[in-house]
Scaffold this active site. Sequence first.
Site: not given
Length: 362
Positions: A320, A354
């Site tokens: 992330c 992401e």
Amino acid sequence: MSAPQFDPAAYLAQLEEKKNRLIALLAPFAAPEPEVFDSPREHYRLRAEFRLWRENEERFYAMFAAGDKHTPILLDDFPIASTRINDLMPRLKAAWQLSSALSFKLFQAEFLTTLAGDGLITLCYHRPLDEHWQAAAQQLATELGVSLVGRSRGQRLVIGRDYVVEELDVAGRTFSYRQPEGAFTQPNGAVNEKMLNWAFDALGERQDDLLELYCGNGNFTLPLATRVRKVLATEISKSSVNAALANLADNNVDNVTLVRLSAEELTEALNEVRPFRRLQGIDLKSYQFGSVFVDPPRAGMDPDTCELTRRFERILYISCNPETLAANIAQLHDSHRVTRCALFDQFPYTHHMESGVLLERR
């Protein structure tokens, strides 16, 4: 959470900027061009939380710009949130306006929904919750068709269930997930499903074993377990461990051993630095690990854990934070090369992204 700059007309340009940023970060490692998985332009976010702002004896849903906690942005709806959340918002507001038992000292409302249509609302208070609140909350939960959690200092009252149930399709199989209130879940369900399918394909069919670090509620564990002989998975959060164990049972996945250890503790165990009681009865030497899957927090893997992953033929990494991903790859680049790369747009209209890489031994 602050309100994102919602502009569907600018979406593709923003996505291209993210792609170019990821390419630049991974360029030192000769990474292939990323596969790009876009997001729905609206109604993609399955959870949302709002402070309640009081004006003229009425409470409104409110959000704030980053760095400004004094100038509320008052909302009647929230187009990035799921259609379920947008349906629930005005109905909940109407309910608290009609009921002092629900509205008295109410300061925050949180919504958790799923692609499968399940819903849970958490109401947060600056007062103890009594039998009058419970009666009103029970009626409200029935009217809205949701579970409801009331929170105040030292109290957590549950009407219905304290989790929602999600269903996600991976390679033709539907997996069911319990997602607990207050625990981490992927916010963008449609993109999460794309991530699961990418990871499933990237791992491939294996005849050996998988080590998974930071497994959460088993989001990736369930489909990846069907690709290998057996899995050793770790997670430190007790609520996530309990959800993962329930999800494994609900989906009849029986080749996973889950231990409540941090990635750092498991590294110590595998390096035989010290024993852990939570590993009693688990023969670590019986595993034939060929791959490791990691989905670490924003800080990425610590240097020791990163060094541990070097032992494996394949490192499948979901991140992330592309900056810490690049830093971890730099540590591994002398022994592993990036053979696949992907961008998953979990967070449209923000700079967050992401990403995923598959690293294979040189």
